[in-house]
Design a protein around this motif. Structure first.
Motif, PDB file in Angstrom:
ATOM      1  N   GLN A   1       9.010  -4.315  -2.082  1.00 46.12           N
ATOM      2  CA  GLN A   1       8.956  -5.725  -1.698  1.00 46.12           C
ATOM      3  C   GLN A   1       9.070  -5.884  -0.189  1.00 46.12           C
ATOM      4  OE1 GLN A   1      11.958  -7.864  -3.871  1.00 46.12           O
ATOM      5  NE2 GLN A   1      10.871  -7.681  -5.809  1.00 46.12           N
ATOM      6  N   ARG A   2       9.937  -5.114   0.414  1.00 48.72           N
ATOM      7  CA  ARG A   2      10.129  -5.202   1.861  1.00 48.72           C
ATOM      8  C   ARG A   2       8.865  -4.775   2.601  1.00 48.72           C
ATOM      9  NH1 ARG A   2      12.502  -8.205   5.461  1.00 48.72           N
ATOM     10  NH2 ARG A   2      12.850  -7.061   7.364  1.00 48.72           N
ATOM     11  N   GLY A   3       8.219  -3.726   2.134  1.00 49.93           N
ATOM     12  CA  GLY A   3       6.985  -3.276   2.777  1.00 49.93           C
ATOM     13  C   GLY A   3       5.894  -4.325   2.696  1.00 49.93           C
ATOM     14  N   THR A   4       5.778  -4.980   1.556  1.00 54.22           N
ATOM     15  CA  THR A   4       4.786  -6.042   1.397  1.00 54.22           C
ATOM     16  C   THR A   4       5.088  -7.187   2.345  1.00 54.22           C
ATOM     17  OG1 THR A   4       4.405  -5.444  -0.900  1.00 54.22           O
ATOM     18  CG2 THR A   4       3.778  -7.663  -0.256  1.00 54.22           C
ATOM     19  N   ASN A   5       6.360  -7.525   2.463  1.00 53.43           N
ATOM     20  CA  ASN A   5       6.777  -8.598   3.364  1.00 53.43           C
ATOM     21  C   ASN A   5       6.434  -8.261   4.808  1.00 53.43           C
ATOM     22  OD1 ASN A   5       8.957  -9.650   5.304  1.00 53.43           O
ATOM     23  ND2 ASN A   5       9.159 -11.013   3.556  1.00 53.43           N
ATOM     24  N   GLU A   6       6.748  -7.052   5.235  1.00 51.67           N
ATOM     25  CA  GLU A   6       6.462  -6.637   6.615  1.00 51.67           C
ATOM     26  C   GLU A   6       4.959  -6.594   6.879  1.00 51.67           C
ATOM     27  OE1 GLU A   6       8.549  -6.366   9.099  1.00 51.67           O
ATOM     28  OE2 GLU A   6      10.240  -6.796   7.796  1.00 51.67           O
ATOM     29  N   ASN A   7       4.184  -6.138   5.907  1.00 48.60           N
ATOM     30  CA  ASN A   7       2.735  -6.102   6.071  1.00 48.60           C
ATOM     31  C   ASN A   7       2.179  -7.523   6.232  1.00 48.60           C
ATOM     32  OD1 ASN A   7       0.117  -4.735   6.034  1.00 48.60           O
ATOM     33  ND2 ASN A   7      -0.166  -5.824   4.112  1.00 48.60           N
ATOM     34  N   THR A   8       2.659  -8.427   5.407  1.00 47.53           N
ATOM     35  CA  THR A   8       2.209  -9.820   5.500  1.00 47.53           C
ATOM     36  C   THR A   8       2.588 -10.428   6.841  1.00 47.53           C
ATOM     37  OG1 THR A   8       2.389 -10.068   3.105  1.00 47.53           O
ATOM     38  CG2 THR A   8       2.333 -12.087   4.405  1.00 47.53           C
ATOM     39  N   ASN A   9       3.799 -10.159   7.307  1.00 45.88           N
ATOM     40  CA  ASN A   9       4.209 -10.658   8.623  1.00 45.88           C
ATOM     41  C   ASN A   9       3.280 -10.135   9.713  1.00 45.88           C
ATOM     42  OD1 ASN A   9       6.345 -12.068   7.554  1.00 45.88           O
ATOM     43  ND2 ASN A   9       7.881 -10.540   8.105  1.00 45.88           N
ATOM     44  N   GLY A  10       2.918  -8.868   9.625  1.00 43.12           N
ATOM     45  CA  GLY A  10       2.012  -8.285  10.618  1.00 43.12           C
ATOM     46  C   GLY A  10       0.647  -8.954  10.605  1.00 43.12           C
TER      47      GLY A  10
ATOM     48  N   GLN B   1      -9.061 -13.309   1.632  1.00 42.15           N
ATOM     49  CA  GLN B   1     -10.385 -12.722   1.456  1.00 42.15           C
ATOM     50  C   GLN B   1     -10.517 -11.381   2.179  1.00 42.15           C
ATOM     51  OE1 GLN B   1     -12.966 -15.903   2.798  1.00 42.15           O
ATOM     52  NE2 GLN B   1     -13.118 -16.733   0.736  1.00 42.15           N
ATOM     53  N   ARG B   2      -9.416 -10.883   2.692  1.00 38.70           N
ATOM     54  CA  ARG B   2      -9.413  -9.621   3.432  1.00 38.70           C
ATOM     55  C   ARG B   2      -9.085  -8.470   2.487  1.00 38.70           C
ATOM     56  NH1 ARG B   2      -6.105  -8.739   8.984  1.00 38.70           N
ATOM     57  NH2 ARG B   2      -6.369  -6.502   9.132  1.00 38.70           N
ATOM     58  N   PRO B   3      -9.968  -7.465   2.386  1.00 41.91           N
ATOM     59  CA  PRO B   3      -9.680  -6.321   1.508  1.00 41.91           C
ATOM     60  C   PRO B   3      -8.399  -5.601   1.948  1.00 41.91           C
ATOM     61  CG  PRO B   3     -11.956  -6.282   2.235  1.00 41.91           C
ATOM     62  CD  PRO B   3     -11.258  -7.338   3.050  1.00 41.91           C
ATOM     63  N   ARG B   4      -7.640  -5.119   0.978  1.00 43.41           N
ATOM     64  CA  ARG B   4      -6.384  -4.422   1.253  1.00 43.41           C
ATOM     65  C   ARG B   4      -6.399  -3.037   0.638  1.00 43.41           C
ATOM     66  NH1 ARG B   4      -2.667  -8.845   1.807  1.00 43.41           N
ATOM     67  NH2 ARG B   4      -3.854 -10.344   3.003  1.00 43.41           N
ATOM     68  N   LYS B   5      -5.949  -2.076   1.407  1.00 37.40           N
ATOM     69  CA  LYS B   5      -5.878  -0.697   0.926  1.00 37.40           C
ATOM     70  C   LYS B   5      -5.010  -0.605  -0.328  1.00 37.40           C
ATOM     71  CE  LYS B   5      -4.640   3.957   2.438  1.00 37.40           C
ATOM     72  NZ  LYS B   5      -4.113   4.759   3.550  1.00 37.40           N
ATOM     73  N   THR B   6      -3.894  -1.341  -0.336  1.00 36.91           N
ATOM     74  CA  THR B   6      -2.984  -1.290  -1.487  1.00 36.91           C
ATOM     75  C   THR B   6      -3.598  -1.875  -2.754  1.00 36.91           C
ATOM     76  OG1 THR B   6      -1.971  -3.402  -0.892  1.00 36.91           O
ATOM     77  CG2 THR B   6      -0.916  -1.398  -0.058  1.00 36.91           C
ATOM     78  N   LEU B   7      -4.705  -2.596  -2.614  1.00 35.82           N
ATOM     79  CA  LEU B   7      -5.409  -3.171  -3.766  1.00 35.82           C
ATOM     80  C   LEU B   7      -6.713  -2.431  -4.028  1.00 35.82           C
ATOM     81  CD1 LEU B   7      -4.900  -6.984  -2.984  1.00 35.82           C
ATOM     82  CD2 LEU B   7      -3.583  -5.554  -4.554  1.00 35.82           C
ATOM     83  N   ASP B   8      -6.764  -1.169  -3.608  1.00 34.34           N
ATOM     84  CA  ASP B   8      -7.985  -0.365  -3.731  1.00 34.34           C
ATOM     85  C   ASP B   8      -9.163  -1.037  -3.042  1.00 34.34           C
ATOM     86  OD1 ASP B   8      -6.722   1.685  -5.170  1.00 34.34           O
ATOM     87  OD2 ASP B   8      -6.992   0.601  -7.064  1.00 34.34           O
ATOM     88  N   PHE B   9      -8.894  -1.603  -1.907  1.00 34.49           N
ATOM     89  CA  PHE B   9      -9.871  -2.271  -1.044  1.00 34.49           C
ATOM     90  C   PHE B   9     -10.531  -3.482  -1.701  1.00 34.49           C
ATOM     91  CE2 PHE B   9      -9.199   1.919   0.727  1.00 34.49           C
ATOM     92  CZ  PHE B   9      -8.875   1.576   2.026  1.00 34.49           C
TER      93      PHE B   9
END
Length: 86
Positions: free
Chosen positions: A25-34, A63-71
């Motif tokens: 959860q913390r990693g997702t939060n930090e990624n979103t903040n970035g 609408q931005r592809p994410r690596k964590t979502l298999d792009f």
């Protein structure tokens, strides 16, 4: 964070914290903040932006592809999830 209760009362916006036993959860939060920092630098006063401006940023991020979502995009993952429950 210390004043989250008074913030919630004043704004009627719930405040959520990461679960200590869920490090993802913390990693997702930090990624979103970035990602948000690309549009709003630190200490940006959001009152200078209209709701339409904020909606545009949300749309771009969703609408931005994410690596964590298999792009795939968050929007497409949500759509597939909602479609599978209907």
């Amino acid at each position: 964070m210390a004043k989250h209760k008074s913030f919630t009362v004043a704004t009627k916006v719930n405040v959520y914290f990461c679960d200590p036993q869920s490090p993802w959860q913390r990693g997702t939060n930090e990624n979103t903040n970035g990602l948000l920092r690309q549009y709003f630098p630190r200490k940006t006063d959001l009152s200078g932006y209209s709701q339409a401006d904020l909606n545009k940023v949300a749309l771009r991020l969703n609408q931005r592809p994410r690596k964590t979502l298999d792009f795939e995009t968050p929007a497409s993952k949500l759509h597939a999830s909602v479609a599978s429950t209907g």
